[in-house]
Design a protein around this motif. Structure first.
Motif, mmCIF file in Angstrom:
data_model
loop_
_atom_site.group_PDB
_atom_site.id
_atom_site.type_symbol
_atom_site.label_atom_id
_atom_site.label_comp_id
_atom_site.label_asym_id
_atom_site.label_seq_id
_atom_site.Cartn_x
_atom_site.Cartn_y
_atom_site.Cartn_z
ATOM 1 N N LYS A 158 66.353 -66.339 76.585
ATOM 2 C CA LYS A 158 67.007 -65.354 75.523
ATOM 3 C C LYS A 158 68.550 -66.370 75.097
ATOM 4 O O LYS A 158 68.617 -67.469 75.767
ATOM 5 C CB LYS A 158 68.402 -64.781 76.799
ATOM 6 N N ILE A 169 64.391 -63.328 72.335
ATOM 7 C CA ILE A 169 64.379 -64.090 70.933
ATOM 8 C C ILE A 169 64.397 -62.923 70.513
ATOM 9 O O ILE A 169 64.838 -63.382 68.967
ATOM 10 C CB ILE A 169 63.662 -65.465 71.523
ATOM 11 N N GLU A 170 63.636 -62.079 70.570
ATOM 12 C CA GLU A 170 62.686 -61.292 69.611
ATOM 13 C C GLU A 170 63.878 -60.384 68.372
ATOM 14 O O GLU A 170 63.581 -60.404 67.212
ATOM 15 C CB GLU A 170 62.063 -60.168 69.934
ATOM 16 N N SER A 171 64.335 -59.720 69.584
ATOM 17 C CA SER A 171 65.642 -58.956 68.987
ATOM 18 C C SER A 171 66.427 -60.195 67.790
ATOM 19 O O SER A 171 67.504 -59.621 66.620
ATOM 20 C CB SER A 171 66.285 -58.163 69.669
ATOM 21 N N TYR A 172 66.718 -60.875 68.778
ATOM 22 C CA TYR A 172 68.005 -62.478 67.609
ATOM 23 C C TYR A 172 67.364 -62.423 66.665
ATOM 24 O O TYR A 172 68.423 -62.915 65.258
ATOM 25 C CB TYR A 172 68.132 -63.377 68.794
ATOM 26 N N ILE A 173 65.711 -63.265 66.467
ATOM 27 C CA ILE A 173 64.794 -63.569 65.506
ATOM 28 C C ILE A 173 65.060 -61.911 64.098
ATOM 29 O O ILE A 173 65.070 -62.718 63.211
ATOM 30 C CB ILE A 173 63.697 -64.031 65.384
ATOM 31 N N ARG A 174 64.817 -61.108 64.830
ATOM 32 C CA ARG A 174 64.797 -60.085 63.939
ATOM 33 C C ARG A 174 65.925 -59.449 63.558
ATOM 34 O O ARG A 174 66.092 -58.908 61.942
ATOM 35 C CB ARG A 174 64.089 -58.855 64.502
ATOM 36 N N GLU A 180 58.825 -59.629 61.763
ATOM 37 C CA GLU A 180 58.706 -58.593 62.971
ATOM 38 C C GLU A 180 57.909 -59.092 63.980
ATOM 39 O O GLU A 180 57.393 -59.777 63.534
ATOM 40 C CB GLU A 180 58.067 -57.542 62.064
ATOM 41 N N PHE A 181 57.453 -58.686 65.461
ATOM 42 C CA PHE A 181 56.654 -59.470 65.754
ATOM 43 C C PHE A 181 56.366 -58.647 66.578
ATOM 44 O O PHE A 181 56.150 -56.918 66.413
ATOM 45 C CB PHE A 181 57.797 -59.301 66.974
ATOM 46 N N SER A 182 54.884 -58.542 66.808
ATOM 47 C CA SER A 182 53.701 -58.206 67.504
ATOM 48 C C SER A 182 53.434 -58.849 68.857
ATOM 49 O O SER A 182 53.189 -60.018 69.103
ATOM 50 C CB SER A 182 52.479 -57.740 66.664
ATOM 51 N N HIS A 183 52.836 -58.196 70.341
ATOM 52 C CA HIS A 183 53.273 -58.537 71.363
ATOM 53 C C HIS A 183 51.539 -59.214 72.012
ATOM 54 O O HIS A 183 50.999 -58.450 71.285
ATOM 55 C CB HIS A 183 53.819 -58.283 72.390
#
Length: 199
Positions: A158, A169-174, A180-183
């Motif tokens: 985090k 990390i995903e929400s911080y960058i978004r 956008e992220f794909s996992h």
């Protein structure tokens, strides 16, 4: 005349407006009046010539007013130069036929015409440079939002923001970019955590 109509259309799009049905009606009206004036030219040359000059005046003044009204206020130099030059050019086009009544004004009149061309062109160049510069500044600001050291948890990954709150990390960058992220799962984690699926 079509070149002038294209110039007005370019100014209209450059100011961020989009074409709609009303614009098409106005364009059709201009084209109809211009075609009518051209057809009447052999029979009513002065009236047709004056009508064509009036149409040009309307086009130039319209383009100048659009630039003055719709361009962002922080682009004042190019906006004022292009807008007022086009308006002055439009008024000049309407007055130019009267210069022929005074032979001493014909040569200076042509000089004014060239001056208005140059000033309007210079105004448009400044507008384009302003737009490129503002887009570069926006890109710089966009990149700057993700620069510098990021405090990251060595265990859960985090990231801590400026207020001391930890975010995945995903929400911080978004939240700070358009990413956008794909996992998925990398091959090392697949071996470690899911050995039964590793082939």
């Amino acid at each position: 005349m079509m070149g002038f109509v294209i110039m007005v259309g370019g100014a209209y799009r450059f100011t961020g407006n989009t074409f709609n049905r009303r614009n098409m009606y106005a364009l059709s009206g201009f084209a109809s009046v211009w075609a009518g004036a051209m057809l009447l030219m052999p029979h009513y040359s002065f009236a047709s010539f004056f009508l064509i000059m009036a149409l040009r005046t309307v086009l130039f003044v319209w383009a100048g007013c659009m630039i003055l009204k719709f361009m962002p206020p922080h682009r004042t130099a190019g906006r004022r130069l292009a807008g007022w030059s086009l308006i002055a050019w439009g008024v000049y086009v309407l007055l130019f036929p009267f210069f022929f009544q005074f032979p001493s004004l014909i040569h200076p009149g042509f000089g004014f015409l060239v001056g208005f061309h140059v000033l309007a062109a210079l105004g448009f160049v400044v507008l384009v440079v302003d737009r490129v510069r503002s887009r570069a500044e926006e890109s710089e600001d966009h990149v700057r939002r993700l620069e510098g050291f990021l405090p990251i948890c060595s265990h859960c990954k985090k990231i801590r923001d400026d207020h001391g709150i930890w975010h995945p990390i995903e929400s911080y960058i978004r939240d700070r970019s358009d990413a956008e992220f794909s996992h998925g799962i990398c091959s090392e984690c697949l071996k470690t955590h899911y050995p039964e699926f590793n082939s």
